[in-house]
Design an enzyme around this catalytic site. Structure first.
Site, short mmCIF file in Angstrom:
data_model
loop_
_atom_site.label_atom_id
_atom_site.label_comp_id
_atom_site.label_asym_id
_atom_site.label_seq_id
_atom_site.Cartn_x
_atom_site.Cartn_y
_atom_site.Cartn_z
N LYS A 272 -38.46 3.66 0.89
CA LYS A 272 -37.46 4.74 1.02
C LYS A 272 -36.25 3.95 0.01
O LYS A 272 -35.65 2.88 0.48
CB LYS A 272 -36.90 4.84 2.38
CG LYS A 272 -35.86 5.82 2.44
CD LYS A 272 -36.50 7.18 2.31
CE LYS A 272 -35.49 8.58 2.71
NZ LYS A 272 -35.20 8.55 4.24
N HIS A 273 -35.73 4.77 -0.87
CA HIS A 273 -34.58 4.28 -1.77
C HIS A 273 -34.95 2.93 -2.13
O HIS A 273 -34.05 1.92 -2.30
CB HIS A 273 -33.42 4.33 -1.18
CG HIS A 273 -33.10 5.63 -0.84
ND1 HIS A 273 -33.03 6.70 -1.66
CD2 HIS A 273 -32.59 6.07 0.56
CE1 HIS A 273 -32.70 7.91 -0.69
NE2 HIS A 273 -32.43 7.35 0.51
N HIS A 517 -32.48 -7.64 -7.67
CA HIS A 517 -31.21 -6.77 -7.50
C HIS A 517 -31.52 -5.67 -8.25
O HIS A 517 -32.40 -5.19 -8.88
CB HIS A 517 -30.53 -7.71 -8.50
CG HIS A 517 -30.03 -9.18 -7.97
ND1 HIS A 517 -29.85 -10.22 -8.52
CD2 HIS A 517 -29.62 -9.30 -6.57
CE1 HIS A 517 -29.46 -11.15 -7.84
NE2 HIS A 517 -29.31 -10.64 -6.51
#
Length: 517
Positions: A272-273, A517
């Site tokens: 998710k995301h 990141h």
């Protein structure tokens, strides 16, 4: 008006040439194109008749002649150019319809040889295109069969092709030749085994589709694919059901797939995301699904699910009641597809070689304002020889399996990242925190909230980077964590080791960090 036609892709060329001829355009052509048009009954001048020089060297030299390039490059508004053409008895060429040797198709062939690839590097074609594009004000240059109708429409309605359209066609030429040259350079770099970062980075991608929007509705977006072997990637997916993929669907599915490739055993990954929210491995795929789903029944809502085994009817029956955006697998049973297709919006993707990883030297790209930062992908998990137990307590064999399982997960969790696992099931994930102990506490809180009290008792913890302080060990001990895996490398490693020894927790160092990141 005179047109020079020389095309490798002959889509629509006969119809286009016939229409041009009916509009009074004189046609000159070369090689296979000349033969094709002649066979269709069109009146065509062979290029050697124009140049007075035969095609030679097995067709390598056809159009590289002053009577071709002077006719293309002469500026009609320049009296000196016009005078020189008259003196040299060179006629103008007013339209150039050219597309290039099939270099891409050649290098994509199985077992292609370097000789075949090099022989399919076009020389005369790019030269004519660039010449015509440079003189766009006087010459119509067409590289894309999709533009044949554009040109014909204007010629029929206005008697000529507008300057605006000529400028548009010029732009397409330089985009096309730039792409062509980049493909060649990239092929040669790989053929040489050159893994260095080049002084000038050029890359080329093909557009798959425009998208409704990007990450947010006010952003424009498109999906491009690399040219080459794309096995196991989302760019090679066959969509079997559902709406078209969105920007976020593609980005999130890609992340889920990269994590999935870390596993050989039957595994299900839910994301998710951009972060994994549930991961499960087991002896069969149905049991793996149960683990992944039960790890986080909340976050999987509207998420991405990928699996490295065929989706069976039983698995489809389990997944169907859950709202997921995308389901990707190497294959689907027919009965499973029938069940899944009842959900019209569920995007079902078949990715044949889902287990195939990216090449180790592949690039990871990130756009920054004013530039691009480039690195090779994070293709390793750890070096087996560098993994070492640094505490008095050693992990059990079962704990070690869970530690490696958790490390695979945390590698794909946004930094600072922590992953908890037990019995090859993720039980808590703490992603993207600015403080590592917050990520540790968050992973525990999520596990208890989602799976109940005792969820973390006997579990293991993985960290994507070293512990700067021993506070993460404190958090682990309070949660009942029995073993920890982390890269090590902090100046305060000894503090964490001592704290683990005090609590009877085993700790393993890998020597390899996995910031994401």
């Amino acid at each position: 008006m005179k047109a020079l036609i020389s095309v490798s892709d002959k889509t629509g060329i006969v119809e286009f040439a016939r229409e041009l001829s009916q509009l009074g355009v004189e046609i000159v052509s070369t090689g296979g194109t000349y033969q094709k048009l002649s066979d269709e009954g069109l009146k065509v001048m062979e290029i050697s008749e124009l140049t007075g020089f035969p095609e030679c060297l097995d067709g390598r030299v056809k159009t590289l002649h002053p009577k071709v390039h002077a006719g293309i490059l002469a500026m009609r508004s320049n009296p000196e150019h016009v005078k020189q053409l008259e003196e040299l008895e060179v006629g103008t060429i007013d339209m150039v319809i050219v597309n290039l040797y099939p270099f891409k198709q050649t290098i994509l062939k199985k077992d292609v040889t370097r000789e075949d690839a090099v022989e399919n590097i076009d020389i005369g074609g790019p030269t004519m295109l660039r010449s015509a594009a440079k003189n766009y004000q006087d010459v119509v240059v067409v590289v894309d069969p999709a533009d044949y109708l554009v040109v014909l429409k204007e010629m029929k309605e206005k008697g000529k092709v507008s300057l605006e359209t000529k400028f548009y066609l010029m732009q397409k030429v330089f985009m096309h030749t730039s792409n062509y040259d980049t493909m060649i350079a990239d092929y040669l770099k790989k053929e040489r085994g050159d893994s260095s970062f080049p002084e000038n980075l050029t890359m080329t991608f093909e557009k798959v589709q425009d998208m409704r929007y990007g990450e947010n509705p006010h952003q424009k977006a498109a999906f491009y694919r690399e040219i080459g072997n794309l096995r196991g990637s989302i760019a090679d997916a066959l969509q079997l059901n559902g709406k078209e993929l969105s920007f976020n669907n593609i980005n999130d599915t890609n992340g889920a797939l990269e994590l999935l490739k870390e596993f050989e055993e039957p595994t299900v990954v839910a994301c998710k995301h951009g972060n994994p929210c549930g991961v499960g491995s087991d002896k069969d795929i149905l049991a793996a699904w149960d683990k992944a789903y039960n790890a986080d029944k909340v976050s999987i809502f509207g998420g991405i699910v990928v699996t490295n085994r065929t989706v069976t009817k039983k698995l489809a029956e389990q997944i169907a009641p859950v709202f997921v955006e995308v389901l990707a697998a190497p294959d689907f049973e027919e009965e499973a597809l029938e069940i899944l297709k009842a959900k019209k919006n569920l995007r079902v993707l078949k990715i044949k070689d889902i287990e195939v990883p990216q090449p180790a030297g592949a690039y990871d790209l990130k756009k920054v304002n004013g530039g691009l930062i480039v690195q090779t992908i994070d293709s390793l998990l750890f070096n087996q020889d560098e993994v070492k137990v640094v505490t008095k307590m050693s992990p059990t064999e079962e704990q070690m399996q869970d530690l490696f399982f958790a490390m695979k997960i945390v590698k794909y969790v946004k930094s600072n990242g922590i992953a908890l696992a037990k019995n090859r099931q993720s039980v808590g994930i703490g992603p993207g925190q600015v403080n590592r102990v917050w990520a540790a506490r968050q992973s525990v809180e999520h596990a208890v909230e989602l799976m109940g009290e005792g969820a973390t008792e006997g579990a293991v913890m993985a960290s994507d980077a070293f512990f700067p302080f021993d506070d993460c060990v404190d958090a682990a001990q309070k949660a009942g964590i029995k073993a920890i895996i982390q890269p090590g490398g902090s100046v305060r490693d000894e503090d964490s080791i001592k704290k683990c020894d005090e609590y009877g927790i085993a700790m393993v160092f890998t020597g390899m960090r996995h910031f994401k990141h």
